[in-house]
Design a protein around this motif. Structure first.
Motif, PDB file in Angstrom:
ATOM      1  N   ARG A   2      -5.916  23.231 -29.479  1.00 58.85           N
ATOM      2  CA  ARG A   2      -4.544  22.794 -29.202  1.00 58.85           C
ATOM      3  C   ARG A   2      -4.104  23.257 -27.811  1.00 58.85           C
ATOM      4  O   ARG A   2      -3.429  22.528 -27.102  1.00 58.85           O
ATOM      5  CB  ARG A   2      -3.577  23.352 -30.243  1.00 58.85           C
ATOM      6  CG  ARG A   2      -3.694  22.719 -31.598  1.00 58.85           C
ATOM      7  CD  ARG A   2      -2.754  23.392 -32.592  1.00 58.85           C
ATOM      8  NE  ARG A   2      -3.177  23.108 -33.933  1.00 58.85           N
ATOM      9  CZ  ARG A   2      -2.563  22.253 -34.737  1.00 58.85           C
ATOM     10  NH1 ARG A   2      -1.497  21.636 -34.324  1.00 58.85           N
ATOM     11  NH2 ARG A   2      -3.020  22.031 -35.944  1.00 58.85           N
ATOM     12  N   GLN A  84      -8.362  14.132 -34.920  1.00 58.06           N
ATOM     13  CA  GLN A  84      -8.031  13.654 -36.262  1.00 58.06           C
ATOM     14  C   GLN A  84      -7.685  14.823 -37.167  1.00 58.06           C
ATOM     15  O   GLN A  84      -6.753  14.753 -37.959  1.00 58.06           O
ATOM     16  CB  GLN A  84      -9.214  12.844 -36.821  1.00 58.06           C
ATOM     17  CG  GLN A  84      -9.046  12.381 -38.247  1.00 58.06           C
ATOM     18  CD  GLN A  84      -9.578  13.362 -39.268  1.00 58.06           C
ATOM     19  OE1 GLN A  84     -10.397  14.232 -38.975  1.00 58.06           O
ATOM     20  NE2 GLN A  84      -9.070  13.264 -40.469  1.00 58.06           N
ATOM     21  N   ILE A  87      -4.173  15.937 -36.341  1.00 60.71           N
ATOM     22  CA  ILE A  87      -3.138  14.987 -36.787  1.00 60.71           C
ATOM     23  C   ILE A  87      -2.942  15.053 -38.296  1.00 60.71           C
ATOM     24  O   ILE A  87      -1.820  15.029 -38.790  1.00 60.71           O
ATOM     25  CB  ILE A  87      -3.495  13.559 -36.339  1.00 60.71           C
ATOM     26  CG1 ILE A  87      -3.399  13.461 -34.812  1.00 60.71           C
ATOM     27  CG2 ILE A  87      -2.615  12.511 -37.013  1.00 60.71           C
ATOM     28  CD1 ILE A  87      -4.019  12.212 -34.228  1.00 60.71           C
ATOM     29  N   THR A  88      -4.060  15.126 -39.040  1.00 64.26           N
ATOM     30  CA  THR A  88      -3.975  15.085 -40.502  1.00 64.26           C
ATOM     31  C   THR A  88      -3.870  16.464 -41.144  1.00 64.26           C
ATOM     32  O   THR A  88      -3.697  16.558 -42.359  1.00 64.26           O
ATOM     33  CB  THR A  88      -5.214  14.375 -41.090  1.00 64.26           C
ATOM     34  OG1 THR A  88      -6.390  15.114 -40.738  1.00 64.26           O
ATOM     35  CG2 THR A  88      -5.311  12.947 -40.590  1.00 64.26           C
TER      36      THR A  88
END
Length: 129
Positions: A2, A84, A87-88
């Motif tokens: 991140r 991904q 995000i999830t």
């Protein structure tokens, strides 16, 4: 991971601010993407073209080019998976995960290369006899 994405976003924002401040360019995001990505893309193309012209002259050039292309696809895939996960919220988005995934590909490729070279030299030796 991140932190890297945030750092890259800050770099892009800084470049945008510099373009606005230094040149008085007030571009939309679409205009900025057009120019910056276009310039980065064409400069990258010239470097890649020169590098591939050198590789073209080498023995096993198709294997070398195939490795480069596959490695590039793997880099995109690994970072797509990491994004991904972010995000999830299914798994941790970590740069170390991406690096380990790429190391996995490199290790498997080295094993393949050793086996292929071994077979190549055996076949070559048998054909000489």
């Amino acid at each position: 991971m991140r932190e890297i994405v945030i750092m890259l976003a800050e770099i892009v924002n800084t470049i945008h601010d510099i373009l606005v401040d230094m040149f008085g360019l007030h571009m939309t995001d679409k205009d900025l993407h057009f120019w910056v990505i276009g310039i980065i893309g064409i400069v990258t193309f010239f470097f890649v073209y020169a590098g591939f012209k050198i590789v073209e002259k080498m023995k096993w050039s198709i294997a070398i080019l195939s490795f480069i292309y596959t490695f590039t696809v793997m880099v995109v895939l690994v970072f797509a998976i990491e994004l991904q996960q972010a995000i999830t919220n299914r798994g941790n988005m970590e740069f170390a995960d991406a690096v380990m995934g790429l190391w996995g590909f490199i290790v498997f490729f080295v094993v393949y290369a050793i086996v292929a070279l071994f077979v190549y030299f055996i076949v070559r030796k048998v054909k000489k006899e």
